[in-house]
Structure formats: C-alpha cells, structure tokens
Design a protein around this motif. Structure first.
Motif, PDB file in Angstrom:
ATOM      1  N   ALA A  12       0.830  -1.205   0.000  1.00  0.00           N
ATOM      2  CA  ALA A  12       0.000   0.000   0.000  1.00  0.00           C
ATOM      3  C   ALA A  12       0.860   1.248   0.000  1.00  0.00           C
ATOM      4  CB  ALA A  12      -0.901   0.002   1.229  1.00  0.00           C
ATOM      5  N   ALA A  13       0.403   2.276  -0.730  1.00  0.00           N
ATOM      6  CA  ALA A  13       1.179   3.515  -0.847  1.00  0.00           C
ATOM      7  C   ALA A  13       0.756   4.504   0.235  1.00  0.00           C
ATOM      8  CB  ALA A  13       0.988   4.113  -2.231  1.00  0.00           C
ATOM      9  N   SER A  14       0.569   3.992   1.466  1.00  0.00           N
ATOM     10  CA  SER A  14       0.129   4.860   2.553  1.00  0.00           C
ATOM     11  C   SER A  14       1.306   5.652   3.113  1.00  0.00           C
ATOM     12  CB  SER A  14      -0.522   4.020   3.652  1.00  0.00           C
ATOM     13  OG  SER A  14       0.382   3.055   4.133  1.00  0.00           O
ATOM     14  N   ARG A  15       0.967   6.723   3.852  1.00  0.00           N
ATOM     15  CA  ARG A  15       2.011   7.525   4.476  1.00  0.00           C
ATOM     16  C   ARG A  15       2.279   7.016   5.890  1.00  0.00           C
ATOM     17  NH1 ARG A  15       0.064  13.517   2.631  1.00  0.00           N
ATOM     18  NH2 ARG A  15      -1.992  12.569   2.566  1.00  0.00           N
ATOM     19  N   LEU A  16       3.338   7.526   6.522  1.00  0.00           N
ATOM     20  CA  LEU A  16       3.771   6.989   7.807  1.00  0.00           C
ATOM     21  C   LEU A  16       2.678   7.023   8.859  1.00  0.00           C
ATOM     22  CD1 LEU A  16       7.457   8.151   8.396  1.00  0.00           C
ATOM     23  CD2 LEU A  16       6.589   5.852   7.976  1.00  0.00           C
ATOM     24  N   VAL A  17       1.860   8.069   8.849  1.00  0.00           N
ATOM     25  CA  VAL A  17       0.733   8.131   9.779  1.00  0.00           C
ATOM     26  C   VAL A  17      -0.541   8.352   8.956  1.00  0.00           C
ATOM     27  CG1 VAL A  17       2.134   9.007  11.677  1.00  0.00           C
ATOM     28  CG2 VAL A  17       1.009  10.620  10.149  1.00  0.00           C
ATOM     29  N   PRO A  18      -1.685   7.871   9.454  1.00  0.00           N
ATOM     30  CA  PRO A  18      -2.924   7.962   8.659  1.00  0.00           C
ATOM     31  C   PRO A  18      -3.332   9.392   8.310  1.00  0.00           C
ATOM     32  CG  PRO A  18      -3.173   6.436  10.499  1.00  0.00           C
ATOM     33  CD  PRO A  18      -1.877   7.135  10.711  1.00  0.00           C
ATOM     34  N   TYR A  19      -3.181  10.316   9.246  1.00  0.00           N
ATOM     35  CA  TYR A  19      -3.604  11.699   8.998  1.00  0.00           C
ATOM     36  C   TYR A  19      -2.457  12.651   9.348  1.00  0.00           C
ATOM     37  CZ  TYR A  19      -8.079   9.320   8.963  1.00  0.00           C
ATOM     38  OH  TYR A  19      -9.100   8.452   8.683  1.00  0.00           O
ATOM     39  N   PRO A  20      -1.472  12.757   8.452  1.00  0.00           N
ATOM     40  CA  PRO A  20      -0.316  13.606   8.750  1.00  0.00           C
ATOM     41  C   PRO A  20      -0.673  15.084   8.725  1.00  0.00           C
ATOM     42  CG  PRO A  20      -0.221  12.854   6.484  1.00  0.00           C
ATOM     43  CD  PRO A  20      -1.391  12.157   7.124  1.00  0.00           C
ATOM     44  N   PRO A  21       0.169  15.918   9.330  1.00  0.00           N
ATOM     45  CA  PRO A  21      -0.064  17.369   9.297  1.00  0.00           C
ATOM     46  C   PRO A  21      -0.084  17.892   7.860  1.00  0.00           C
ATOM     47  CG  PRO A  21       1.617  16.798  10.916  1.00  0.00           C
ATOM     48  CD  PRO A  21       1.340  15.560  10.136  1.00  0.00           C
ATOM     49  N   ASP A  22      -0.753  19.016   7.662  1.00  0.00           N
ATOM     50  CA  ASP A  22      -0.824  19.652   6.345  1.00  0.00           C
ATOM     51  C   ASP A  22       0.539  20.224   5.994  1.00  0.00           C
ATOM     52  OD1 ASP A  22      -1.188  21.761   4.334  1.00  0.00           O
ATOM     53  OD2 ASP A  22      -3.332  21.411   4.628  1.00  0.00           O
ATOM     54  N   LEU A  23       1.136  19.655   4.961  1.00  0.00           N
ATOM     55  CA  LEU A  23       2.507  20.022   4.596  1.00  0.00           C
ATOM     56  C   LEU A  23       2.591  21.444   4.054  1.00  0.00           C
ATOM     57  CD1 LEU A  23       5.300  18.765   4.638  1.00  0.00           C
ATOM     58  CD2 LEU A  23       4.880  17.835   2.359  1.00  0.00           C
ATOM     59  N   ASN A  51       4.593  12.731   6.403  1.00  0.00           N
ATOM     60  CA  ASN A  51       3.992  12.692   5.062  1.00  0.00           C
ATOM     61  C   ASN A  51       4.744  11.775   4.100  1.00  0.00           C
ATOM     62  OD1 ASN A  51       1.640  14.749   4.362  1.00  0.00           O
ATOM     63  ND2 ASN A  51       2.877  15.704   5.964  1.00  0.00           N
ATOM     64  N   LEU A  52       5.885  11.220   4.534  1.00  0.00           N
ATOM     65  CA  LEU A  52       6.653  10.331   3.658  1.00  0.00           C
ATOM     66  C   LEU A  52       5.939   8.992   3.505  1.00  0.00           C
ATOM     67  CD1 LEU A  52      10.307  10.959   4.931  1.00  0.00           C
ATOM     68  CD2 LEU A  52       9.239  11.844   2.853  1.00  0.00           C
ATOM     69  N   PRO A  53       6.150   8.308   2.390  1.00  0.00           N
ATOM     70  CA  PRO A  53       5.521   6.993   2.208  1.00  0.00           C
ATOM     71  C   PRO A  53       5.996   5.989   3.260  1.00  0.00           C
ATOM     72  CG  PRO A  53       6.337   7.854   0.112  1.00  0.00           C
ATOM     73  CD  PRO A  53       6.878   8.754   1.178  1.00  0.00           C
ATOM     74  N   GLU A  54       5.114   5.110   3.632  1.00  0.00           N
ATOM     75  CA  GLU A  54       5.459   4.052   4.581  1.00  0.00           C
ATOM     76  C   GLU A  54       6.345   3.000   3.921  1.00  0.00           C
ATOM     77  OE1 GLU A  54       3.082   1.109   7.697  1.00  0.00           O
ATOM     78  OE2 GLU A  54       2.088   1.849   5.905  1.00  0.00           O
ATOM     79  N   THR A  55       6.137   2.793   2.634  1.00  0.00           N
ATOM     80  CA  THR A  55       6.909   1.795   1.887  1.00  0.00           C
ATOM     81  C   THR A  55       7.406   2.393   0.576  1.00  0.00           C
ATOM     82  OG1 THR A  55       4.925   0.962   0.787  1.00  0.00           O
ATOM     83  CG2 THR A  55       5.579  -0.126   2.822  1.00  0.00           C
ATOM     84  N   TYR A  56       8.400   1.735  -0.013  1.00  0.00           N
ATOM     85  CA  TYR A  56       8.949   2.180  -1.295  1.00  0.00           C
ATOM     86  C   TYR A  56       9.006   1.000  -2.257  1.00  0.00           C
ATOM     87  CZ  TYR A  56      10.017   6.646   0.796  1.00  0.00           C
ATOM     88  OH  TYR A  56       9.894   7.869   1.396  1.00  0.00           O
TER      89      TYR A  56
END
Length: 465
Positions: free
Chosen positions: A17-28, A125-130
């Motif tokens: 899955a192309a999810s980010r490190l946390v489900p609801y990250p801060p607004d970048l 906001n970085l991806p959890e996986t690559y």
C-alpha cells in the motif's frame, strides 16, 4: 498531537500500500508557509492516477517564470559536518560514497525517532513503503532478468544486512540519553526505508561553504518540492539563490513553462537510465532515451557474434600486437581494463566498442593509424576504415544484440501477456523493466540495420559505377 508525544517505531512494513507513515499527517503546505516558506496559491497536493501516488497539481493556469515554492534555509533536511552527534558521524564514515543516500538516511531515521522533531510534519507525510527492488520479494528480484541490476540489488541488500550489524555494535553500550535513535532498535528494514526515502526524494544542491569559501554539493530532502514527479520535459526547475534578508541560501521551484490547470508539477531528476530510476526511485520510464544495456567486452563472445554475422576469421580473442596497443588506449586490453561496454542511450553504441570493432575487423594497420580514437569511436563518422569494415562492424553488433536478447528467458510478447493477466506491484515493475531493456536492444538493432542497408546501397552503387 499524539504523534509528537509518543515514540514512533522505526519498523518498515512490507505492505504494497502507498500509505504515508501516519494515517492523517499534518498539512505540509501549511507547515511550509508557517515556517517562512512560500507556496503558490494555485498549487495543491493531489492523487495522480491509481499508480503514480501523490503529487503537486496546479488548480489554475500559472505563467512561465512564476515562483511556485520557496523553502527558506532551515527547512531542507541535510546531514552536514556541523552535526553534533559523534556516533552518527562514526556510522556515516562506514558508508561507501556510492550509497550516499544512507548517510542522510541516518539523519532521517534520527529525526523520525525523535519526539517533537522539527521535521515531523514533513517526515509523517513520507511513504510508509517504497517500490525499490531491495524490498521486492525474492522471486520478483529474479524476475528482473538482468544480471547488472541483480548485482546492484544484491550488493545493496548485503550492505544493509552488514550495516545493521555495524549499527548494533556501535549502539550496544550507548546510554539511553545519548542514543541517536531514541533507544529504538535499527534493523536492515528501517535502514532500507531511510536509504530509499533519501535516494528517491533528495536533490544534490549547494550546501555550506568549505574552507576555501566554495559551496559544496550536498544531498538535501526538500519538503513539498520532493513531491514533484519526474519528466524529461519538465515544466518546472529548481533554483538556489541567496535570501537578501538572511544572506542564506533558499531553494525555489520556478515555472519553466506556462503550466495549465490540472497539470502536475514536473521536474527532471536527471538524464538517467532505468537501472537508476528503478534502484533509487522505484519506477521505470517507458521509451527512456537514456536507457542502455551493459555488456562485457569479451573476445570469445565477439568472435561468436562476428562469425554468426558472416564475418570471416574474426580475431577478437587474439588481436594482433598493434591492435592490442590501440585497444589498451581504449582501456579494453591490458592488466586492469574496463571491460564494461554499453548499447543504447544517446550514443546507440558506446564509442569504445565501435572503435574496438573497427580496429579488430581491420587488417590494415596503416589505415587505422591515420585516424585518432575520437574519429574511430564516432558513429557519426561514416566508414572511416572503409564501407566493408563498417558493414562488418554493424553486422557483428546486430548479432551481439541477438545474443543479448537470447539471454532473457522471456520474449516481449510473453511479458505483455503477463501484464494483461493482471500482474501488479513489484511483479509488474520487474516485467516493465525487462520489457524496456529488450526494447533498447531492438531499437539498437533497427538503427544498425538501417546503417547496414544504407552502406550496402552505397557499396553497390560504387561497384556499379
């Protein structure tokens, strides 16, 4: 925010899955502007199709030359000699220069583990996986079907496993309050995540000045800017300039062309082949004009190719002494030759290989010695050693391409059939990669075949004349 008051584990999930490190990250965007940066009002973060992940998109037309994003000096994440953590510097010194991304990756891991890190709004906001090959299942690494890339993948995996042990040895007696990663265990998976995050997102820009007052190139992770996707025809570019108020370097993205509504921001990551794109960024460029095939300059192989091409008595395995001398100047003969040669890319055929074939397939030493090496290496110089020589050279190269194609266990039509059956994730990437490699070989064969046809017609015209 709970993310700022709890330890954040450094484990790297093997999820596709192309999810980010946390489900609801801060607004970048809000974070960048709050910290003194600038983001054009017409830009927004958006999903770019089903497989392209997140990117930055224009909500309205933007004129050429417009400043799109500006990052002040303190926002890029960098690893410099000014870091105050001696253990981090010790670990960084164990990393070979070719794996430069791991050095900045250590800093990234440190900030990811740190409670209350300044860069947490960015890191979250970085991806959890690559999708880089070091995280492919073993079967899909094999599915790449290309030995030079398999070597690089295995080399990186071995490094990460060895470096994990190096990190554990360095941390074994470290007190909790001095632990660079907040007391958390660092393994090959988390190291691989950090290296991949950096290799796929960092830009080499001018950093601090050295002792001579010259700015040195330094890898930097650029929040928000690194969400711009790649294109060989970019509509934006990165500019560094001195901030007149602080006299420090700021990083800007400027519109290179007029940008239409709903167009994504595109930067050029570099004129790279697909090996680099897949290894470092996790994607494959279709019809990449810089993609190439790596081969070994091998006398027996070239003799076989030349014989298959109908060239009589090739002597690549045992070149004459005068030919050996010129081959050594090309670094293809001698005690420590560089035998890696390539097909494809901007040259079509690497110049050293063209020159070597022209020399070895010529029996006239005096004629060869009339030309300098740059002339003999150029495909743009038509038949310097005669039409018959170049025809023999090109036919040998075409036969070499056929041999290279036969080294792949599947044909393009087989690969395309597998894609139609619904291959996804790393399997799809591996198949796309090997298709593009085969396309490179086929394109080279077509180019050389046109050259043979043209030269043959000239040879016939000369004979008839």
């Amino acid at each position: 925010m709970c993310s700022l008051t709890h330890l954040r584990p450094l484990s790297c999930a093997a999820s596709a899955a192309a999810s980010r490190l946390v489900p609801y990250p801060p607004d970048l965007v809000k974070w960048v502007t709050r910290e003194g940066g600038f983001v054009h009002r017409a830009l927004e973060i958006a999903q770019l199709g089903s497989s392209n992940g997140l990117g930055i998109v224009a909500k309205e037309q933007i004129p050429r030359g417009t400043d799109l994003i500006v990052l002040p000096h303190h926002l890029p994440l960098r690893f410099t000699t000014l870091e105050h953590d001696p253990l981090l510097h010790h670990l960084a010194r164990q990393i070979p220069e070719e794996l430069w991304a791991m050095k900045l990756g250590l800093k990234l891991l440190q900030e990811r583990a740190k409670v209350g890190s300044f860069w947490w709004p960015y890191i979250s906001n970085l991806p959890e996986t690559y999708t880089v090959p070091i995280f492919f299942p073993g079967e899909d690494i094999k599915n790449l079907h290309y030995a030079p890339l398999l070597h690089q993948v295995n080399k990186r995996c071995r490094f990460l496993l060895d470096f994990e042990q190096e990190v554990k040895r360095a941390l074994v007696s470290v007190k909790p309050d001095s632990h660079p990663f907040g007391g958390q265990e660092v393994d090959a998976s988390s190291l691989g995540w950090a290296m991949s995050a950096v290799s796929s997102r960092a830009f080499r820009l001018y950093g601090e000045k050295d002792q001579n007052g010259d700015r040195v190139h330094l890898p930097m992770m650029l929040p928000l800017i690194d969400m711009c996707n790649h294109s060989f025809n970019p509509n934006a570019r990165i500019v560094q300039q001195e901030d007149t108020s602080s006299m420090k370097m700021q990083v800007k993205v400027v519109a290179e062309t007029a940008i239409k509504e709903d167009d994504p921001l595109l930067l050029c990551y570099g004129c790279l082949n697909n090996d680099f794109f897949l290894l470092d960024y996790g994607f494959v460029m279709h019809s990449n004009p810089y993609d190439c095939i790596e081969l070994k300059y091998d006398g027996a192989l070239l003799d076989a190719a030349s014989t298959a091409a109908g060239v009589s008595s090739p002597n690549f395995s045992a070149p004459a002494p005068w030919q050996q001398l010129i081959l050594s100047q090309l670094n293809l003969f001698g005690e420590t030759p560089d035998l890696k040669v390539s097909l494809g890319g901007q040259e079509t055929v690497e110049g050293r290989l063209v020159a070597a074939l022209r020399i070895v397939l010529s029996s006239n030493m005096e004629t060869v010695q009339k030309y300098d090496l740059s002339t003999l290496q150029s495909l743009d110089v038509e038949a310097p050693l005669g039409v018959a020589n170049d025809i023999a050279v090109f036919r040998t190269l075409i036969a070499l391409c056929v041999i290279a194609l036969e080294h792949f266990p599947t044909k393009i039509m087989d690969d395309e059939s597998l894609l139609k059956q619904g291959a996804s994730g790393s399997t799809e990437l591996a198949i796309q990669y090997r298709i593009q490699k085969k396309c490179v070989i086929i394109d080279v064969m077509k180019n050389l075949s046109r050259r043979v046809k043209l030269l043959s017609s000239k040879e016939t015209a000369t004979a008839e004349g």
